[in-house]
Design a protein around this motif. Sequence first.
Motif, PDB file in Angstrom:
ATOM      1  N   ALA A 169      -2.129   0.851   9.430  1.00  0.00           N
ATOM      2  CA  ALA A 169      -1.067   1.651  10.057  1.00  0.00           C
ATOM      3  C   ALA A 169      -0.658   1.098  11.418  1.00  0.00           C
ATOM      4  N   TRP A 170       0.670   1.000  11.633  1.00  0.00           N
ATOM      5  CA  TRP A 170       1.279   0.559  12.879  1.00  0.00           C
ATOM      6  C   TRP A 170       0.931  -0.888  13.256  1.00  0.00           C
ATOM      7  N   THR A 171       0.655  -1.712  12.253  1.00  0.00           N
ATOM      8  CA  THR A 171       0.413  -3.135  12.548  1.00  0.00           C
ATOM      9  C   THR A 171       1.570  -4.017  12.104  1.00  0.00           C
ATOM     10  N   GLN A 172       2.487  -3.470  11.323  1.00  0.00           N
ATOM     11  CA  GLN A 172       3.706  -4.188  10.948  1.00  0.00           C
ATOM     12  C   GLN A 172       4.871  -3.210  11.010  1.00  0.00           C
ATOM     13  N   TYR A 173       6.008  -3.708  11.454  1.00  0.00           N
ATOM     14  CA  TYR A 173       7.176  -2.853  11.628  1.00  0.00           C
ATOM     15  C   TYR A 173       7.727  -2.399  10.277  1.00  0.00           C
ATOM     16  N   LYS A 174       7.938  -1.093  10.152  1.00  0.00           N
ATOM     17  CA  LYS A 174       8.529  -0.471   8.964  1.00  0.00           C
ATOM     18  C   LYS A 174       7.712  -0.735   7.687  1.00  0.00           C
ATOM     19  N   VAL A 175       6.415  -0.960   7.833  1.00  0.00           N
ATOM     20  CA  VAL A 175       5.517  -1.090   6.682  1.00  0.00           C
ATOM     21  C   VAL A 175       4.586   0.109   6.724  1.00  0.00           C
ATOM     22  N   GLY A 176       4.701   0.965   5.716  1.00  0.00           N
ATOM     23  CA  GLY A 176       3.958   2.219   5.748  1.00  0.00           C
ATOM     24  C   GLY A 176       2.981   2.386   4.611  1.00  0.00           C
ATOM     25  N   ARG A 177       3.131   3.498   3.892  1.00  0.00           N
ATOM     26  CA  ARG A 177       2.170   3.840   2.850  1.00  0.00           C
ATOM     27  C   ARG A 177       2.212   2.843   1.686  1.00  0.00           C
ATOM     28  N   ALA A 178       1.093   2.742   1.006  1.00  0.00           N
ATOM     29  CA  ALA A 178       0.976   1.820  -0.121  1.00  0.00           C
ATOM     30  C   ALA A 178       1.875   2.277  -1.270  1.00  0.00           C
ATOM     31  N   LYS A 179       2.191   1.325  -2.136  1.00  0.00           N
ATOM     32  CA  LYS A 179       2.989   1.621  -3.328  1.00  0.00           C
ATOM     33  C   LYS A 179       2.141   1.428  -4.566  1.00  0.00           C
ATOM     34  N   ASP A 180       2.462   2.192  -5.618  1.00  0.00           N
ATOM     35  CA  ASP A 180       1.704   2.060  -6.860  1.00  0.00           C
ATOM     36  C   ASP A 180       2.203   0.865  -7.656  1.00  0.00           C
ATOM     37  N   ALA A 181       1.648   0.668  -8.845  1.00  0.00           N
ATOM     38  CA  ALA A 181       1.974  -0.516  -9.644  1.00  0.00           C
ATOM     39  C   ALA A 181       3.441  -0.566 -10.038  1.00  0.00           C
ATOM     40  N   SER A 182       4.108   0.588 -10.082  1.00  0.00           N
ATOM     41  CA  SER A 182       5.525   0.624 -10.449  1.00  0.00           C
ATOM     42  C   SER A 182       6.444   0.423  -9.255  1.00  0.00           C
ATOM     43  N   GLY A 183       5.856   0.302  -8.049  1.00  0.00           N
ATOM     44  CA  GLY A 183       6.668   0.092  -6.858  1.00  0.00           C
ATOM     45  C   GLY A 183       7.034   1.360  -6.116  1.00  0.00           C
ATOM     46  N   LYS A 184       6.532   2.511  -6.567  1.00  0.00           N
ATOM     47  CA  LYS A 184       6.829   3.775  -5.901  1.00  0.00           C
ATOM     48  C   LYS A 184       5.792   4.051  -4.816  1.00  0.00           C
ATOM     49  N   VAL A 185       6.254   4.629  -3.711  1.00  0.00           N
ATOM     50  CA  VAL A 185       5.357   4.972  -2.614  1.00  0.00           C
ATOM     51  C   VAL A 185       4.353   6.020  -3.089  1.00  0.00           C
ATOM     52  N   ILE A 186       3.096   5.804  -2.775  1.00  0.00           N
ATOM     53  CA  ILE A 186       2.049   6.763  -3.145  1.00  0.00           C
ATOM     54  C   ILE A 186       2.130   7.935  -2.169  1.00  0.00           C
ATOM     55  N   THR A 187       2.477   9.110  -2.685  1.00  0.00           N
ATOM     56  CA  THR A 187       2.679  10.280  -1.828  1.00  0.00           C
ATOM     57  C   THR A 187       1.513  11.268  -1.879  1.00  0.00           C
ATOM     58  N   SER A 188       0.591  11.073  -2.815  1.00  0.00           N
ATOM     59  CA  SER A 188      -0.614  11.902  -2.878  1.00  0.00           C
ATOM     60  C   SER A 188      -1.753  11.038  -3.390  1.00  0.00           C
ATOM     61  N   THR A 189      -2.977  11.408  -3.058  1.00  0.00           N
ATOM     62  CA  THR A 189      -4.127  10.553  -3.379  1.00  0.00           C
ATOM     63  C   THR A 189      -5.102  11.175  -4.364  1.00  0.00           C
ATOM     64  N   ASP A 190      -4.797  12.369  -4.847  1.00  0.00           N
ATOM     65  CA  ASP A 190      -5.738  13.067  -5.729  1.00  0.00           C
ATOM     66  C   ASP A 190      -6.043  12.281  -7.000  1.00  0.00           C
ATOM     67  N   ALA A 191      -5.071  11.488  -7.456  1.00  0.00           N
ATOM     68  CA  ALA A 191      -5.277  10.720  -8.694  1.00  0.00           C
ATOM     69  C   ALA A 191      -6.377   9.672  -8.543  1.00  0.00           C
ATOM     70  N   TYR A 192      -6.761   9.377  -7.311  1.00  0.00           N
ATOM     71  CA  TYR A 192      -7.751   8.320  -7.058  1.00  0.00           C
ATOM     72  C   TYR A 192      -9.075   8.865  -6.542  1.00  0.00           C
ATOM     73  N   LYS A 193      -9.304  10.155  -6.728  1.00  0.00           N
ATOM     74  CA  LYS A 193     -10.511  10.760  -6.171  1.00  0.00           C
ATOM     75  C   LYS A 193     -11.793  10.226  -6.804  1.00  0.00           C
ATOM     76  N   ASN A 194     -11.702   9.756  -8.044  1.00  0.00           N
ATOM     77  CA  ASN A 194     -12.891   9.211  -8.706  1.00  0.00           C
ATOM     78  C   ASN A 194     -12.883   7.692  -8.788  1.00  0.00           C
ATOM     79  N   ALA A 195     -11.870   7.081  -8.210  1.00  0.00           N
ATOM     80  CA  ALA A 195     -11.757   5.616  -8.281  1.00  0.00           C
ATOM     81  C   ALA A 195     -12.770   4.952  -7.345  1.00  0.00           C
TER      82      ALA A 195
END
Length: 527
Positions: A169-195
């Motif tokens: 976070a805040w180490t590159q300009y306008k680079v924010g949250r990670a994106k999933d394999a389809s290129g969509k921004v990951i907006t919740s993390t519950d799907a990865y609770k067991n990963a």
Amino acid sequence: MKKSLKKTLFAGVAALSFVAVAGVSSTNASAKSYAKVTSNKALTSDATTRNVTFNGTNALYTKAGTLKGAKTVATKTTTKALANAQTGKANLRAYRVATTNRGSVYYKVVSFDKQYRGWIYGGKSASAFAGGVASYATTKDATAPASTNTYKLSSTSTTANTTLFKAPAWTQYKVGRAKDASGKVITSTDAYKNATFTVSKAVTTSREGDLWYQISSSNSDLNGAWVKASDVTVANPIADNAVRIVLVDPSGNTVKTLDYTKSGAQKDATLGTLSANGNVYSWTLAGSDTDALNSQIASALKGTGYPFSNLTDAQKATLAQAKFGSSVSLVVNKGNVVYTTFKANSRDSEQASSAAQPMTSQPTTSTNGVPANALTGVVSPLTDDLSALFGDKKSDLVSQVTKLSSDELSTLNNDISKAAAKTFIQPKSIAITDLFSGAQDATFTSDQALNYLKGNSELNSLKSAVYPQFDTNGNVTWKQLTYTPSSADAGTFGTQVNAVFSYNLSDAATVSAPTTGENGGQVSPLA
């Protein structure tokens, strides 16, 4: 009167003096000049090389500070405070450069939080950042944890993502949250609770000093994402009485992991002992440990394509030095590349419940197109073996066919079709590199085997031998079946497995009478 005249003259001289002074001042004011921009262009180098920071020696302006109308955006006091800020929001990205007619260089910059944007003096050369700004590394390399350590997210959310980022976070300009394999921004993390995942790289942020990990995971959504070290927990801690053995390939990639436990072992005690043989000291394993480790490692590597029988002396010495409660890596090598063949079977798709029947590779003969030997013993109303009734006996065949009833002729044609459905022509263009291959002793699934067959154009449309169909006048129409792979068995590379090819008699193609034999290519995965 004289006195009055003197006063008048004095007043006149004074007035002229004022006008003269005023005239000089006006001339000086209009003579003040401002710089002019001679070049203004976008910076096009890699954006990550244009991260900069204020140094507090210059103010930030709406335009180059020496241009007419330039207004202050941030004073020198403010830029100095931002230079010493403990948050990455104060990092800057330079994106334009301008040069004035006085030879001064100015850079247009924006803070990562977009609160400050403007022009700042950058020295006398556009080849490097100088003046009021300097190049700035927003992160510093850190030591990553062992690749054998497995982690998971400490907490997850169904409504937010405050943990997974495309870059720290805040180490590159306008680079924010990670994106999933389809290129969509990951907006919740519950799907990865067991990963679970490992760490491939670690950095600390230059301003906050926060430690960040880059994720390595088979989950394509997570792989490559960044997470703060404080937001993860160890997923599989090593027991105090266990040594975690990480089996890796020569490149360091993990193949398998196993925990070797020993009752009564104490944390930090070594698995083996350092013993002396004369003046030579060496690490050794107890025979019971060696036997148990040989068995467990062989079991762990079964089906991976990494053959294993017994520990080498070097591997024994490595394991002997390992401490309980910690991990150790052992390099294993992949087996030789071997090839799997398929025993071809056919099944009529219109009779899916029927058993598959073995097929034979039967090239078409060059003289008449009948599958060589394939029709021997065909049950038919004919008195002679069908395969012998071609060539110089064709007239005898025609003579007999014209004597058949319609039912008898239908039976004959059906029997020939079924006989042909037990044959296939070997593919012509299969190269050795096209064969189904893998490391010796590695396993494959039925889906992998079927996908291989479907992935080759010749195997996905395998052909039967060309066969004849007769009418009541003895005329011949040549037919050929097309097979498609429908199933394949799982197995181990280097062995043969069954594959079933489906066909439909009603879909047989009408073809020309063959004039040359078709014997396949140099190699084939079919048997």
